[in-house]
Design a protein around this motif. Sequence first.
Motif, mmCIF file in Angstrom:
data_model
loop_
_atom_site.group_PDB
_atom_site.id
_atom_site.type_symbol
_atom_site.label_atom_id
_atom_site.label_comp_id
_atom_site.label_asym_id
_atom_site.label_seq_id
_atom_site.Cartn_x
_atom_site.Cartn_y
_atom_site.Cartn_z
ATOM 1 N N PRO A 80 0.609 -0.928 -0.124
ATOM 2 C CA PRO A 80 0.091 0.128 0.021
ATOM 3 C C PRO A 80 0.905 1.226 0.084
ATOM 4 C CG PRO A 80 0.043 -1.641 2.220
ATOM 5 C CD PRO A 80 0.429 -2.119 1.430
ATOM 6 N N SER A 81 2.019 1.025 0.186
ATOM 7 C CA SER A 81 3.220 2.545 0.948
ATOM 8 C C SER A 81 2.859 3.072 -0.460
ATOM 9 C CB SER A 81 4.228 2.173 1.529
ATOM 10 O OG SER A 81 4.064 1.191 3.143
ATOM 11 N N VAL A 82 3.824 1.890 -1.468
ATOM 12 C CA VAL A 82 4.201 2.025 -3.081
ATOM 13 C C VAL A 82 3.161 2.188 -3.831
ATOM 14 C CG1 VAL A 82 5.136 1.209 -5.455
ATOM 15 C CG2 VAL A 82 5.812 0.617 -2.701
ATOM 16 N N ILE A 83 1.715 1.736 -3.979
ATOM 17 C CA ILE A 83 0.637 1.985 -4.906
ATOM 18 C C ILE A 83 0.354 3.634 -4.249
ATOM 19 C CG2 ILE A 83 -2.343 1.770 -4.864
ATOM 20 C CD1 ILE A 83 -1.319 -1.597 -4.122
ATOM 21 N N SER A 84 -0.203 4.178 -3.196
ATOM 22 C CA SER A 84 -0.374 5.376 -2.542
ATOM 23 C C SER A 84 0.426 6.011 -3.380
ATOM 24 C CB SER A 84 -1.152 5.126 -1.355
ATOM 25 O OG SER A 84 0.339 4.911 -0.285
ATOM 26 N N SER A 85 2.222 5.881 -2.792
ATOM 27 C CA SER A 85 2.483 7.032 -3.522
ATOM 28 C C SER A 85 3.147 7.080 -4.359
ATOM 29 C CB SER A 85 4.232 6.958 -2.596
ATOM 30 O OG SER A 85 3.938 6.639 -0.966
ATOM 31 N N PHE A 92 6.804 13.887 -4.797
ATOM 32 C CA PHE A 92 7.697 13.077 -4.828
ATOM 33 C C PHE A 92 8.949 12.589 -3.236
ATOM 34 C CE2 PHE A 92 7.969 15.214 -8.614
ATOM 35 C CZ PHE A 92 7.332 13.833 -10.350
ATOM 36 N N GLY A 93 8.743 13.132 -2.651
ATOM 37 C CA GLY A 93 9.216 12.762 -0.810
ATOM 38 C C GLY A 93 8.299 11.278 -0.991
ATOM 39 N N ALA A 94 7.078 11.062 -1.247
ATOM 40 C CA ALA A 94 6.477 9.844 -0.858
ATOM 41 C C ALA A 94 7.064 8.919 -1.425
ATOM 42 C CB ALA A 94 5.154 9.264 -1.017
ATOM 43 N N LEU A 95 7.904 9.127 -2.612
ATOM 44 C CA LEU A 95 8.780 7.753 -3.320
ATOM 45 C C LEU A 95 10.169 7.643 -2.683
ATOM 46 C CD1 LEU A 95 7.636 8.441 -7.076
ATOM 47 C CD2 LEU A 95 6.498 6.658 -5.688
ATOM 48 N N PHE A 96 10.802 8.466 -2.141
ATOM 49 C CA PHE A 96 11.440 9.009 -1.129
ATOM 50 C C PHE A 96 11.521 8.288 0.326
ATOM 51 C CE2 PHE A 96 14.056 10.737 1.854
ATOM 52 C CZ PHE A 96 16.186 10.360 1.178
ATOM 53 N N CYS A 98 9.014 5.485 -0.032
ATOM 54 C CA CYS A 98 9.554 4.134 -0.160
ATOM 55 C C CYS A 98 10.517 3.746 0.002
ATOM 56 C CB CYS A 98 8.251 4.488 -1.681
ATOM 57 S SG CYS A 98 6.737 4.765 -0.512
ATOM 58 N N ALA A 99 11.231 3.967 -0.607
ATOM 59 C CA ALA A 99 12.518 3.585 -1.182
ATOM 60 C C ALA A 99 13.400 3.256 0.488
ATOM 61 C CB ALA A 99 13.583 4.638 -2.436
ATOM 62 N N ARG A 100 12.904 4.457 0.821
ATOM 63 C CA ARG A 100 14.069 4.143 2.391
ATOM 64 C C ARG A 100 13.165 3.577 3.130
ATOM 65 N NH1 ARG A 100 12.881 7.635 7.851
ATOM 66 N NH2 ARG A 100 13.857 7.218 8.833
ATOM 67 N N LEU A 101 12.482 3.114 3.508
ATOM 68 C CA LEU A 101 11.658 1.610 3.906
ATOM 69 C C LEU A 101 11.721 0.729 3.520
ATOM 70 C CD1 LEU A 101 9.151 1.000 6.195
ATOM 71 C CD2 LEU A 101 7.462 1.362 4.541
ATOM 72 N N ALA A 102 12.138 0.845 1.892
ATOM 73 C CA ALA A 102 12.554 -0.328 1.402
ATOM 74 C C ALA A 102 13.774 -1.211 2.026
ATOM 75 C CB ALA A 102 12.438 -0.892 -0.026
ATOM 76 N N LEU A 103 14.709 0.151 1.706
ATOM 77 C CA LEU A 103 16.243 -0.307 1.949
ATOM 78 C C LEU A 103 15.744 -0.961 4.057
ATOM 79 C CD1 LEU A 103 19.229 0.017 0.703
ATOM 80 C CD2 LEU A 103 19.093 1.955 1.066
ATOM 81 N N PHE A 104 15.296 0.153 4.532
ATOM 82 C CA PHE A 104 15.355 -0.104 5.594
ATOM 83 C C PHE A 104 14.756 -2.085 6.025
ATOM 84 C CE2 PHE A 104 13.376 -0.224 10.037
ATOM 85 C CZ PHE A 104 13.670 -0.157 10.888
ATOM 86 N N VAL A 105 13.417 -2.375 5.437
ATOM 87 C CA VAL A 105 12.961 -3.528 5.622
ATOM 88 C C VAL A 105 14.437 -4.168 4.868
ATOM 89 C CG1 VAL A 105 11.439 -5.253 5.124
ATOM 90 C CG2 VAL A 105 10.920 -2.554 5.802
ATOM 91 N N GLY A 299 4.161 10.370 3.619
ATOM 92 C CA GLY A 299 5.098 11.574 4.029
ATOM 93 C C GLY A 299 5.143 11.686 5.530
ATOM 94 N N ASP A 300 4.910 13.461 6.076
ATOM 95 C CA ASP A 300 5.889 13.201 7.389
ATOM 96 C C ASP A 300 5.083 13.174 8.577
ATOM 97 O OD1 ASP A 300 4.216 15.434 6.552
ATOM 98 O OD2 ASP A 300 5.229 16.530 7.111
ATOM 99 N N LYS A 301 3.713 12.380 8.154
ATOM 100 C CA LYS A 301 2.714 11.909 9.501
ATOM 101 C C LYS A 301 2.541 13.609 10.095
ATOM 102 C CE LYS A 301 4.751 8.217 8.801
ATOM 103 N NZ LYS A 301 6.189 8.914 7.477
ATOM 104 N N SER A 302 1.300 14.041 9.165
ATOM 105 C CA SER A 302 1.049 15.125 9.723
ATOM 106 C C SER A 302 -0.535 15.619 8.457
ATOM 107 C CB SER A 302 1.843 16.664 9.447
ATOM 108 O OG SER A 302 2.190 16.842 7.739
ATOM 109 N N PHE A 303 -0.907 16.485 9.454
ATOM 110 C CA PHE A 303 -2.497 16.542 9.332
ATOM 111 C C PHE A 303 -2.431 18.467 8.570
ATOM 112 C CE2 PHE A 303 -7.314 16.766 8.420
ATOM 113 C CZ PHE A 303 -7.694 16.217 6.644
#
Length: 413
Positions: A80-85, A92-96, A98-105, A299-303
């Motif tokens: 869902p992270s990749v699909i939504s981003s 474009f920060g969302a895709l960045f 996602c890449a960070r989360l993928a590298l982390f996992v 995103g940055d966990k804000s609304f």
Amino acid sequence: MSTDHTSHTSKIVGTVWGLLILNTLGSAGAKTIIPLPRSLIQLVTMGALVTAFALALTLNLRLRIRASAYLFLLTLLLVPSVISSAHLESGFGALFRCARLALFVGTLWLLSRWWDGGLTFVRHHIRMYFAVLGSVAAGLVVSPGAAMPDLYGGRLVGALWPLTPPQIGQYAAVITGLTVLLVLGRRTDRASAALVIVPSLVLLALTHTRTATLGLFIGLALAIGSLVLTSAAARRFFTRAVLCAAVAAVALGSALQAWFLRGQSKENFSSLTGRAKVWDALLAAPRTTVEQVFGVGLGDKSFGGLPIDNSWLAVYNEQGLLGVALVAAIIIVLGGVALLRPPSLQRACAIFLISYCAIASYTEAGLGDASPYLLHLAVAGSLLAAPAPATPVPTPEVPRRRIPRWARRSEVT
């Protein structure tokens, strides 16, 4: 495998874990004594993640991994992270991210080879976060005004590295709880434990972080409760802790109430320092079906420019209902496995970490993205992993020596 090689590997694994912790420290916080550009901090944190992945890959070139329900569910969270981003609603920060989360996992998968149900990662966790708290204490000594600014109501912040009071409180609470459990399990001496516990509790008190304090006490109560039937030390500690809490509640009730309220009005306290208003606005905002299922992207966990400060609503906003279901599955699976294991120190540490993350998720975000909370749960996963089966060392076959006929005759005679 030689002892020197094993020790060298353990040091590198500890270094990788420290780099992952550095990556999750974040780049937003209080003003530091020496102004650090946010771009420089982000370069350091992302460089730490890339270095951690490279080191882990170097150690595990054959890609030997351990089966892990936690990491499997965390990998599914990337969907869902990749699909939504990909819709770029969050830029474009969302895709960045996602890449960070993928590298982390991916780094956690590479480290899973060393998840054997032991306390190795607990010790790495304590050492690394104690070093972070050391930098906080150093900033407090160097510049008390910068470390406890009026902007944060006089609460302790990071003056050398931009850390917020909730972050410091979280780190202090987690390593305090783990160290207490190591003492009860007789895996460390009391003098060494005191060197960790006492300064950590002092820093926790200076942060005035209610969530971390409640998480520490409730998490420890559940963890020690899991040891009561099998550990006399746990029973003694539990009894003394209850008595001390009762005495403190009577003797220091007004002081504890003042510390807990932090000078806030009852209205502000009941709205969780304004969090409830953000939560209501987030839930009332119109969403398409796709946004409800997959979210709007990392995103940055804000609304609306304000922090969400709730892991479940942050995940709902960024990864949708599918993300919420996966995060809930992570907590349920880890908690279920911990409850099914026989009583042990490892199980108690895992229960503490899981319960702490579950409690903190109500007022802190982080369960849906690379964060310290995912590292806490990763340590819990390493504690609940089944020990790797011992591989028998093959015995080289000794060739049979041919005995000459004359020698055999002499033996007979």
